[in-house]
Write an enzyme that holds these catalytic residues in place. Structure first.
Site, PDB file in Angstrom:
ATOM      1  N   THR A   1       7.194  20.281  29.884  1.00  0.00           N
ATOM      2  CA  THR A   1       5.761  20.552  29.758  1.00  0.00           C
ATOM      3  C   THR A   1       5.525  22.032  30.006  1.00  0.00           C
ATOM      4  O   THR A   1       6.075  22.602  30.944  1.00  0.00           O
ATOM      5  CB  THR A   1       4.922  19.716  30.737  1.00  0.00           C
ATOM      6  OG1 THR A   1       3.561  20.180  30.658  1.00  0.00           O
ATOM      7  CG2 THR A   1       5.406  19.817  32.172  1.00  0.00           C
ATOM      8  N   GLY A   2       4.752  22.647  29.141  1.00  0.00           N
ATOM      9  CA  GLY A   2       4.508  24.071  29.327  1.00  0.00           C
ATOM     10  C   GLY A   2       4.034  24.697  28.038  1.00  0.00           C
ATOM     11  O   GLY A   2       3.610  23.992  27.110  1.00  0.00           O
TER      12      GLY A   2
ATOM     13  N   ARG B   1      -0.797  22.934  14.043  1.00  0.00           N
ATOM     14  CA  ARG B   1       0.078  23.447  15.111  1.00  0.00           C
ATOM     15  C   ARG B   1       0.856  22.305  15.791  1.00  0.00           C
ATOM     16  O   ARG B   1       0.293  21.302  16.179  1.00  0.00           O
ATOM     17  CB  ARG B   1      -0.778  24.192  16.146  1.00  0.00           C
ATOM     18  CG  ARG B   1       0.024  24.813  17.285  1.00  0.00           C
ATOM     19  CD  ARG B   1       0.086  23.919  18.498  1.00  0.00           C
ATOM     20  NE  ARG B   1       0.819  24.564  19.590  1.00  0.00           N
ATOM     21  CZ  ARG B   1       1.191  23.920  20.700  1.00  0.00           C
ATOM     22  NH1 ARG B   1       0.897  22.660  20.871  1.00  0.00           N
ATOM     23  NH2 ARG B   1       1.866  24.538  21.630  1.00  0.00           N
TER      24      ARG B   1
ATOM     25  N   GLY C   1       3.689  21.655  18.934  1.00  0.00           N
ATOM     26  CA  GLY C   1       4.328  22.295  20.087  1.00  0.00           C
ATOM     27  C   GLY C   1       5.770  21.846  20.257  1.00  0.00           C
ATOM     28  O   GLY C   1       6.396  21.332  19.321  1.00  0.00           O
ATOM     29  N   ASP C   2       6.289  22.021  21.447  1.00  0.00           N
ATOM     30  CA  ASP C   2       7.689  21.678  21.730  1.00  0.00           C
ATOM     31  C   ASP C   2       7.894  20.179  21.959  1.00  0.00           C
ATOM     32  O   ASP C   2       8.990  19.659  21.741  1.00  0.00           O
ATOM     33  CB  ASP C   2       8.163  22.426  22.981  1.00  0.00           C
ATOM     34  CG  ASP C   2       7.338  22.039  24.207  1.00  0.00           C
ATOM     35  OD1 ASP C   2       6.091  22.042  24.112  1.00  0.00           O
ATOM     36  OD2 ASP C   2       7.933  21.713  25.252  1.00  0.00           O
TER      37      ASP C   2
ATOM     38  N   THR D   1      -0.178  16.820  29.144  1.00  0.00           N
ATOM     39  CA  THR D   1       1.126  16.446  28.587  1.00  0.00           C
ATOM     40  C   THR D   1       1.861  15.551  29.564  1.00  0.00           C
ATOM     41  O   THR D   1       1.868  15.789  30.759  1.00  0.00           O
ATOM     42  CB  THR D   1       1.976  17.672  28.216  1.00  0.00           C
ATOM     43  OG1 THR D   1       1.386  18.286  27.100  1.00  0.00           O
ATOM     44  CG2 THR D   1       3.396  17.291  27.846  1.00  0.00           C
TER      45      THR D   1
ATOM     46  N   GLY E   1       4.176  25.569  24.748  1.00  0.00           N
ATOM     47  CA  GLY E   1       5.045  25.018  23.714  1.00  0.00           C
ATOM     48  C   GLY E   1       5.778  26.039  22.867  1.00  0.00           C
ATOM     49  O   GLY E   1       6.957  25.869  22.552  1.00  0.00           O
TER      50      GLY E   1
HETATM   51  N1  ASP Z   1       4.067  21.710  25.706  1.00  0.00           N
HETATM   52  C1  ASP Z   1       2.835  21.198  25.164  1.00  0.00           C
HETATM   53  C2  ASP Z   1       2.513  21.877  23.879  1.00  0.00           C
HETATM   54  O1  ASP Z   1       2.705  23.071  23.777  1.00  0.00           O
HETATM   55  C3  ASP Z   1       1.685  21.395  26.060  1.00  0.00           C
HETATM   56  C4  ASP Z   1       1.849  20.914  27.452  1.00  0.00           C
HETATM   57  O2  ASP Z   1       2.953  20.735  27.943  1.00  0.00           O
HETATM   58  O3  ASP Z   1       0.793  20.694  28.091  1.00  0.00           O
HETATM   59  O4  ASP Z   1       2.005  21.231  22.993  1.00  0.00           O
END
Ligand code: ASP
Length: 310
Positions: free
Chosen positions: A228-229, A205, A207-208, A177, A231
């Protein structure tokens, strides 16, 4: 001297020195530095924060090391579904694309949605059609193939498991990400985030990252944030907007707001990850509650920092 500043990330997670070879570490650092400098050049040439974050993120999307654009992870059926968002603080305009396939630079699609459509968020086939009509570069499936992502998917594809790019499978650690925040000469801020999501993800799906207020947010009155994290936890915590709210309604500084959200609120619900954040003064915060985060910044004094570990 006018204040300009930029910060970027390439994902957060269980990143420890013994997990990266020296060559790989160098490649990550160089990838970050190149993207950072491209974004900074834009700002130095009086470009907008919006263009600076788009260019920095594009550069990371084109780098196969990071989980966005080329280098995005495989989903359950062996394809790639990409999410991206961009927001500018001057007028709270935003654009987001989710679950799109075949788009070389999803951040440019998000930017086109912001600038050329009446909408904020577009998904799937409709977003693809909009991309086609607006001259966004489209690539075939082969472009998105990278061997290390394919291997990650092979480990998971026959299971019900999905894999965040941040956590651990069979003792390997995977990260990704990308995102950027910037402050331009006019005092405007912007944020952008782009991701392939999670290996083996399914059923559309999202994510955030492409969700305005969760993974991406910018407001000239407060801050610009790219997350990033994990999601799902970042979505439930409305992380980016929460930080902005703490500043707007409680008069928190950027640091106080980031610390409360990343080290306290997120930790309490098990939300692993981090973010890059910037305020109107040009202060930069890059907090993360995981072991490491690929990150880089150039502050208002022109000092550069590129880091991976704590
Ligand atoms: N936040 C991203 C998601 O959940 C993933 C990531 O940050 O690597 O899609």
């Amino acid at each position: 001297m006018k204040k300009i500043a930029i910060a970027i990330h390439g994902g957060a997670g269980t990143i420890a020195p013994h997990l990266l070879t020296t060559e790989l570490e160098k490649a990550y650092l160089k990838g970050l530095e190149d993207a950072l400098k491209q974004g900074y050049e834009t700002l130095k040439n009086n470009g907008s924060a919006t263009n600076a974050v788009a260019i920095a993120v594009m550069c990371l999307e084109d780098n196969p090391l990071f989980n966005a654009g080329k280098g995005a992870v495989f989903n359950h059926i062996g394809g790639h579904e990409l999410d991206a968002a961009i927001m500018q603080g001057i007028d709270l305009k935003a654009g987001a694309a989710c679950g799109v396939t075949g788009i070389k630079n999803p951040v440019l699609l998000a930017k086109a949605i912001m600038e050329k459509s009446e909408h904020v968020m577009m998904a799937g086939n409709g977003a693809f059609e909009f991309a086609r009509q607006n001259g966004i570069v489209i690539e075939d499936e082969a472009y998105f193939y990278t061997e290390h992502r394919y291997k990650q998917w092979q480990d998971l594809k026959d299971s019900e498991n999905f894999q965040l790019d941040h956590s651990e499978v069979k003792s390997e650690k995977k990260f990704g990400t990308v995102g950027a925040v910037a402050l331009d000469e006019q005092g405007n801020m912007a944020a952008a985030t782009s991701t392939g999501g999670m290996t083996n993800k399914k059923f559309g799906r999202i994510g955030d990252s492409p969700v305005i207020g969760a993974g991406t947010y910018a407001n000239n009155a407060t801050c610009a944030i790219s997350c990033t994290g994990h999601g799902e936890l970042f979505l439930r915590s409305v992380v980016a907007y929460d930080i902005s709210c703490l500043m707007e309604y409680k008069n928190f500084t950027l640091k106080q707001a980031c610390d409360l959200v990343v080290y306290d609120k997120l930790v309490k619900i098990g939300g692993e990850g981090g973010l890059v954040a910037l305020d109107a003064k040009g202060d930069i915060e890059m907090p993360f509650n995981s072991e490491g985060m690929y990150r880089a910044k150039i502050n208002i004094n022109g000092d550069i920092e590129v880091k991976i570990y704590k």
